[in-house]
Design a protein around this motif. Structure first.
Motif, PDB file in Angstrom:
ATOM      1  N   HIS A  13     -30.562 -11.428 -23.602  1.00 31.33           N
ATOM      2  CA  HIS A  13     -30.406 -11.989 -22.200  1.00 31.33           C
ATOM      3  C   HIS A  13     -28.886 -11.991 -22.177  1.00 31.33           C
ATOM      4  N   HIS A  14     -28.550 -11.282 -20.874  1.00 27.19           N
ATOM      5  CA  HIS A  14     -27.245 -11.255 -20.567  1.00 27.19           C
ATOM      6  C   HIS A  14     -26.915 -11.691 -19.259  1.00 27.19           C
ATOM      7  N   GLU A  35     -32.310 -14.814 -30.537  1.00 26.91           N
ATOM      8  CA  GLU A  35     -31.591 -14.390 -29.612  1.00 26.91           C
ATOM      9  C   GLU A  35     -30.161 -13.786 -29.894  1.00 26.91           C
ATOM     10  N   THR A  39     -25.316 -16.459 -22.525  1.00 34.86           N
ATOM     11  CA  THR A  39     -26.698 -16.623 -22.471  1.00 34.86           C
ATOM     12  C   THR A  39     -26.586 -18.111 -22.486  1.00 34.86           C
ATOM     13  N   ILE A  45     -23.294 -18.075 -26.400  1.00 28.72           N
ATOM     14  CA  ILE A  45     -24.733 -18.927 -26.272  1.00 28.72           C
ATOM     15  C   ILE A  45     -24.600 -20.259 -26.309  1.00 28.72           C
TER      16      ILE A  45
END
Length: 209
Positions: A199-200, A193, A146, A95
Protein backbone atom coordinates in the motif's frame (compact mmCIF):
# COMPACT_ATOMS: atom_id res chain seq x y z
CA UNK A 1 15.65 -3.94 6.01
CA UNK A 2 15.95 -1.61 8.98
CA UNK A 3 12.81 -0.66 10.91
CA UNK A 4 12.37 2.09 13.48
CA UNK A 5 9.32 2.01 15.76
CA UNK A 6 8.31 5.30 17.35
CA UNK A 7 6.51 4.59 20.60
CA UNK A 8 7.89 1.05 20.87
CA UNK A 9 7.11 0.83 24.60
CA UNK A 10 3.44 1.77 24.19
CA UNK A 11 0.71 -0.84 23.93
CA UNK A 12 0.48 -1.20 20.15
CA UNK A 13 4.07 -0.16 19.56
CA UNK A 14 5.34 -2.87 21.89
CA UNK A 15 3.07 -5.48 20.32
CA UNK A 16 4.41 -4.50 16.90
CA UNK A 17 7.98 -4.61 18.18
CA UNK A 18 7.52 -8.16 19.45
CA UNK A 19 5.92 -9.28 16.19
CA UNK A 20 8.76 -7.83 14.13
CA UNK A 21 11.38 -9.41 16.37
CA UNK A 22 9.64 -12.79 16.13
CA UNK A 23 10.29 -12.66 12.38
CA UNK A 24 13.95 -11.83 12.80
CA UNK A 25 13.64 -8.28 11.49
CA UNK A 26 16.18 -5.56 12.29
CA UNK A 27 14.27 -3.28 14.66
CA UNK A 28 15.24 -0.15 16.58
CA UNK A 29 13.01 1.26 19.33
CA UNK A 30 12.52 5.04 19.18
CA UNK A 31 11.39 5.96 22.67
CA UNK A 32 11.35 8.74 25.26
CA UNK A 33 12.41 6.58 28.22
CA UNK A 34 14.79 3.66 27.75
CA UNK A 35 13.94 2.33 31.22
CA UNK A 36 10.56 1.21 29.87
CA UNK A 37 12.18 -0.92 27.17
CA UNK A 38 12.09 -4.61 28.10
CA UNK A 39 13.65 -6.06 24.92
CA UNK A 40 17.35 -6.12 24.11
CA UNK A 41 17.20 -4.05 20.93
CA UNK A 42 18.97 -0.95 19.63
CA UNK A 43 17.19 2.23 20.66
CA UNK A 44 17.07 5.97 20.16
CA UNK A 45 16.04 7.81 23.31
CA UNK A 46 14.48 10.99 22.02
CA UNK A 47 11.16 12.84 22.07
CA UNK A 48 9.27 12.52 18.80
CA UNK A 49 9.22 16.29 18.33
CA UNK A 50 13.02 16.37 18.61
CA UNK A 51 13.55 13.76 15.90
CA UNK A 52 15.29 14.94 12.75
CA UNK A 53 15.62 13.63 9.22
CA UNK A 54 19.15 12.56 10.13
CA UNK A 55 17.84 10.46 13.03
CA UNK A 56 15.45 8.60 10.73
CA UNK A 57 17.65 8.34 7.65
CA UNK A 58 19.05 4.87 8.52
CA UNK A 59 15.59 3.25 8.47
CA UNK A 60 13.86 1.78 5.45
CA UNK A 61 10.56 1.80 7.34
CA UNK A 62 9.42 3.97 10.24
CA UNK A 63 6.38 2.88 12.22
CA UNK A 64 4.56 5.72 13.97
CA UNK A 65 2.89 4.15 17.01
CA UNK A 66 2.78 7.40 18.98
CA UNK A 67 -0.24 7.72 21.28
CA UNK A 68 -1.18 11.13 22.64
CA UNK A 69 -1.78 11.40 26.40
CA UNK A 70 -5.25 12.12 27.74
CA UNK A 71 -5.93 15.84 27.55
CA UNK A 72 -3.31 16.36 24.84
CA UNK A 73 -5.22 14.80 21.96
CA UNK A 74 -4.09 17.46 19.46
CA UNK A 75 -0.65 15.83 19.59
CA UNK A 76 -2.00 13.13 17.29
CA UNK A 77 -2.08 15.72 14.53
CA UNK A 78 0.94 17.83 15.46
CA UNK A 79 3.19 14.79 15.93
CA UNK A 80 2.32 13.41 12.51
CA UNK A 81 2.77 16.87 10.99
CA UNK A 82 6.29 16.92 12.44
CA UNK A 83 7.09 13.56 10.86
CA UNK A 84 5.65 14.75 7.54
CA UNK A 85 7.99 17.74 7.67
CA UNK A 86 11.19 15.84 8.44
CA UNK A 87 10.48 12.97 6.05
CA UNK A 88 9.81 15.23 3.06
CA UNK A 89 11.77 14.16 -0.04
CA UNK A 90 13.37 11.16 1.70
CA UNK A 91 13.48 7.47 0.78
CA UNK A 92 11.89 6.43 4.07
CA UNK A 93 8.55 4.60 4.21
CA UNK A 94 6.21 5.74 7.01
CA UNK A 95 3.52 3.41 8.37
CA UNK A 96 1.08 5.05 10.77
CA UNK A 97 -0.85 3.20 13.46
CA UNK A 98 -4.15 4.92 12.76
CA UNK A 99 -7.64 5.06 14.17
CA UNK A 100 -11.03 3.71 13.17
CA UNK A 101 -13.11 6.86 13.71
CA UNK A 102 -12.31 8.17 10.21
CA UNK A 103 -13.63 5.02 8.51
CA UNK A 104 -16.86 5.50 6.56
CA UNK A 105 -19.85 3.52 7.76
CA UNK A 106 -21.58 3.39 4.35
CA UNK A 107 -20.50 2.48 0.84
CA UNK A 108 -21.41 5.94 -0.45
CA UNK A 109 -18.96 7.43 2.06
CA UNK A 110 -21.35 10.00 3.48
CA UNK A 111 -20.57 9.55 7.19
CA UNK A 112 -17.59 8.45 9.24
CA UNK A 113 -17.73 6.40 12.43
CA UNK A 114 -16.69 9.36 14.58
CA UNK A 115 -19.78 11.32 13.51
CA UNK A 116 -22.34 8.62 14.26
CA UNK A 117 -24.91 9.01 17.05
CA UNK A 118 -23.69 7.30 20.18
CA UNK A 119 -20.00 7.74 19.43
CA UNK A 120 -18.47 8.31 22.89
CA UNK A 121 -18.00 11.96 23.78
CA UNK A 122 -14.78 11.11 25.60
CA UNK A 123 -13.30 9.73 22.39
CA UNK A 124 -14.22 12.67 20.16
CA UNK A 125 -11.10 14.82 20.79
CA UNK A 126 -8.86 11.92 19.79
CA UNK A 127 -11.09 11.09 16.82
CA UNK A 128 -11.00 14.68 15.56
CA UNK A 129 -7.23 15.02 15.88
CA UNK A 130 -6.55 11.68 14.23
CA UNK A 131 -8.93 12.50 11.39
CA UNK A 132 -7.16 15.83 10.85
CA UNK A 133 -3.80 14.03 10.92
CA UNK A 134 -4.96 11.62 8.23
CA UNK A 135 -6.18 14.53 6.12
CA UNK A 136 -2.74 16.14 6.40
CA UNK A 137 -1.04 12.87 5.47
CA UNK A 138 -3.22 12.44 2.41
CA UNK A 139 -1.77 15.64 0.97
CA UNK A 140 1.74 14.16 1.04
CA UNK A 141 3.27 13.13 -2.27
CA UNK A 142 6.99 13.60 -1.57
CA UNK A 143 7.59 10.35 0.35
CA UNK A 144 5.94 6.96 0.68
CA UNK A 145 3.43 6.33 3.48
CA UNK A 146 0.68 3.96 4.59
CA UNK A 147 -2.03 4.58 7.19
CA UNK A 148 -3.45 1.44 8.82
CA UNK A 149 -6.81 1.69 10.59
CA UNK A 150 -8.03 -1.00 12.98
CA UNK A 151 -11.62 -2.18 13.27
CA UNK A 152 -14.09 -0.26 15.46
CA UNK A 153 -13.20 -2.33 18.53
CA UNK A 154 -9.43 -2.36 18.85
CA UNK A 155 -9.10 -5.04 21.49
CA UNK A 156 -5.89 -4.86 23.58
CA UNK A 157 -6.74 -8.17 25.27
CA UNK A 158 -7.92 -10.08 22.22
CA UNK A 159 -6.34 -13.34 21.15
CA UNK A 160 -3.63 -13.65 18.54
CA UNK A 161 -5.30 -15.71 15.83
CA UNK A 162 -2.94 -14.99 12.97
CA UNK A 163 -5.87 -14.20 10.68
CA UNK A 164 -7.37 -10.95 9.50
CA UNK A 165 -9.23 -9.40 6.57
CA UNK A 166 -8.04 -6.37 4.63
CA UNK A 167 -10.52 -3.61 3.83
CA UNK A 168 -10.36 -0.03 2.62
CA UNK A 169 -11.93 3.24 3.77
CA UNK A 170 -15.26 1.68 4.75
CA UNK A 171 -15.79 0.05 8.14
CA UNK A 172 -15.97 -3.70 7.58
CA UNK A 173 -17.46 -6.43 9.77
CA UNK A 174 -16.42 -10.06 9.99
CA UNK A 175 -18.56 -13.16 9.51
CA UNK A 176 -19.91 -12.73 13.04
CA UNK A 177 -21.11 -9.23 12.21
CA UNK A 178 -18.43 -7.70 14.42
CA UNK A 179 -15.95 -4.94 13.67
CA UNK A 180 -13.09 -6.02 15.91
CA UNK A 181 -9.41 -6.83 15.80
CA UNK A 182 -6.91 -7.61 18.53
CA UNK A 183 -3.70 -5.66 19.02
CA UNK A 184 -1.81 -8.86 18.23
CA UNK A 185 -3.54 -9.51 14.89
CA UNK A 186 -3.24 -5.83 13.97
CA UNK A 187 0.51 -6.10 14.59
CA UNK A 188 0.64 -9.10 12.26
CA UNK A 189 -1.11 -7.09 9.55
CA UNK A 190 1.24 -4.15 10.05
CA UNK A 191 4.40 -6.25 9.87
CA UNK A 192 2.96 -8.08 6.86
CA UNK A 193 2.66 -4.66 5.22
CA UNK A 194 6.26 -3.84 6.11
CA UNK A 195 7.40 -7.02 4.37
CA UNK A 196 5.03 -6.88 1.38
CA UNK A 197 5.03 -3.08 0.84
CA UNK A 198 1.66 -3.31 -0.90
CA UNK A 199 0.00 0.00 0.00
CA UNK A 200 1.48 3.26 -1.18
CA UNK A 201 0.23 6.70 -0.12
CA UNK A 202 -3.11 5.26 0.96
CA UNK A 203 -5.09 4.12 3.97
CA UNK A 204 -6.31 0.59 4.45
CA UNK A 205 -8.00 -1.14 7.36
CA UNK A 206 -8.09 -4.57 8.95
CA UNK A 207 -10.72 -6.61 10.79
CA UNK A 208 -10.64 -10.05 12.38
CA UNK A 209 -11.95 -13.09 10.52
Amino acid sequence: MKIGIIGATGKQGHTTLKEALSRGLDVTAIIRNKRKLTEEVPFIEKDLFDLTATDLAPFDVIVDAFNAPLGQETLHQTSLDHLITILANTENKLIVVGGASSLFIDSKKTMVLGDTPGFPESAKPTAKSMRNALADLRKVTNFDWTYLSPAAFFNPNGHKTGHYQIAGDVLTKNEKGESEISYADYAIALVDEIEANSHHQERFSVVSK
